[in-house]
Scaffold this motif. Structure first.
Motif, PDB file in Angstrom:
ATOM      1  N   ASP A   1       0.833  -1.212   0.000  1.00  0.00           N
ATOM      2  CA  ASP A   1       0.000   0.000   0.000  1.00  0.00           C
ATOM      3  C   ASP A   1       0.864   1.258   0.000  1.00  0.00           C
ATOM      4  O   ASP A   1       0.547   2.238  -0.685  1.00  0.00           O
ATOM      5  CB  ASP A   1      -1.009  -0.008   1.165  1.00  0.00           C
ATOM      6  CG  ASP A   1      -0.356  -0.007   2.555  1.00  0.00           C
ATOM      7  OD1 ASP A   1       0.865  -0.273   2.666  1.00  0.00           O
ATOM      8  OD2 ASP A   1      -1.083   0.261   3.531  1.00  0.00           O
ATOM      9  N   TYR A   2       1.973   1.209   0.728  1.00  0.00           N
ATOM     10  CA  TYR A   2       2.862   2.368   0.765  1.00  0.00           C
ATOM     11  C   TYR A   2       3.521   2.592  -0.594  1.00  0.00           C
ATOM     12  O   TYR A   2       3.617   3.733  -1.062  1.00  0.00           O
ATOM     13  CB  TYR A   2       3.920   2.179   1.852  1.00  0.00           C
ATOM     14  CG  TYR A   2       4.853   3.349   1.954  1.00  0.00           C
ATOM     15  CD1 TYR A   2       4.493   4.488   2.673  1.00  0.00           C
ATOM     16  CD2 TYR A   2       6.074   3.343   1.306  1.00  0.00           C
ATOM     17  CE1 TYR A   2       5.336   5.584   2.743  1.00  0.00           C
ATOM     18  CE2 TYR A   2       6.925   4.430   1.373  1.00  0.00           C
ATOM     19  CZ  TYR A   2       6.551   5.540   2.096  1.00  0.00           C
ATOM     20  OH  TYR A   2       7.390   6.629   2.167  1.00  0.00           O
TER      21      TYR A   2
ATOM     22  N   ASN B   1       0.983   4.045  -3.065  1.00  0.00           N
ATOM     23  CA  ASN B   1       0.693   5.439  -2.746  1.00  0.00           C
ATOM     24  C   ASN B   1       1.869   6.344  -3.127  1.00  0.00           C
ATOM     25  O   ASN B   1       1.675   7.445  -3.661  1.00  0.00           O
ATOM     26  CB  ASN B   1       0.378   5.550  -1.252  1.00  0.00           C
ATOM     27  CG  ASN B   1      -0.166   6.909  -0.882  1.00  0.00           C
ATOM     28  OD1 ASN B   1      -0.946   7.496  -1.620  1.00  0.00           O
ATOM     29  ND2 ASN B   1       0.252   7.426   0.252  1.00  0.00           N
TER      30      ASN B   1
ATOM     31  N   GLN C   1       1.910   9.489  -5.727  1.00  0.00           N
ATOM     32  CA  GLN C   1       2.353  10.829  -5.316  1.00  0.00           C
ATOM     33  C   GLN C   1       3.485  11.353  -6.200  1.00  0.00           C
ATOM     34  O   GLN C   1       3.555  12.551  -6.472  1.00  0.00           O
ATOM     35  CB  GLN C   1       2.798  10.788  -3.859  1.00  0.00           C
ATOM     36  CG  GLN C   1       1.625  10.533  -2.909  1.00  0.00           C
ATOM     37  CD  GLN C   1       2.032  10.614  -1.463  1.00  0.00           C
ATOM     38  OE1 GLN C   1       3.170  10.353  -1.110  1.00  0.00           O
ATOM     39  NE2 GLN C   1       1.099  11.001  -0.616  1.00  0.00           N
TER      40      GLN C   1
ATOM     41  N   GLY D   1      -0.708   2.182   5.449  1.00  0.00           N
ATOM     42  CA  GLY D   1      -0.245   3.506   5.054  1.00  0.00           C
ATOM     43  C   GLY D   1       1.123   3.848   5.585  1.00  0.00           C
ATOM     44  O   GLY D   1       1.817   4.677   5.000  1.00  0.00           O
TER      45      GLY D   1
END
Lengths: 85, 85
Positions: free
Chosen positions: A36-37, A40, A44, B26
């Protein structure tokens, strides 16, 4: 099952290594990082929330499916202890 | 020698774990991450180049020396393979 080697791996590996152990100062290790990191972070870099020119340039021509394959590849690599200076 | 346990470790550990294995969606793993990358990331969270409210709030009251101790702690932790879902 481990993900297949992504076709575009060489683009990332110059700095992050094929197995996600960084090859260059400033580049992070990616091996075993949470998926997930990584997803993301790529989003970004793509939209400029993380403003890093080399990453924006590198991923600009890469499709979403290819980016996802690369994130899955690196997340699946076993992390290794880093070399000590 | 391994770095001493930083006094402010609990602040980070809630999300990143005491040994740098993330405890929360996250949040990235930090164990074994390159020290230069961690130092740079903290500087970017501090000045807003990386605009992540929880990180800015968390590190706002932490001194530069404490931040550096935390970066050294996490970089020195041996990375572990992540749990697979």
């Amino acid at each position: 099952a481990a993900p297949a080697r992504p076709a575009r791996l060489g683009l990332c590996a110059a700095c992050h290594g094929e197995t996600g152990m960084a090859q260059m100062p400033g580049a992070p290790n990616l091996a075993g990082q949470r998926l997930d990191y990584l997803r993301n972070a790529l989003a970004q870099y793509h939209d400029g929330r993380r403003d890093v020119a080399v990453m924006r340039a590198a991923i600009g021509p890469v499709s979403d499916a290819e980016l996802d394959a690369l994130a899955r590849w690196y997340s699946a690599q076993p992390p290794a202890p880093q070399a000590r200076p």
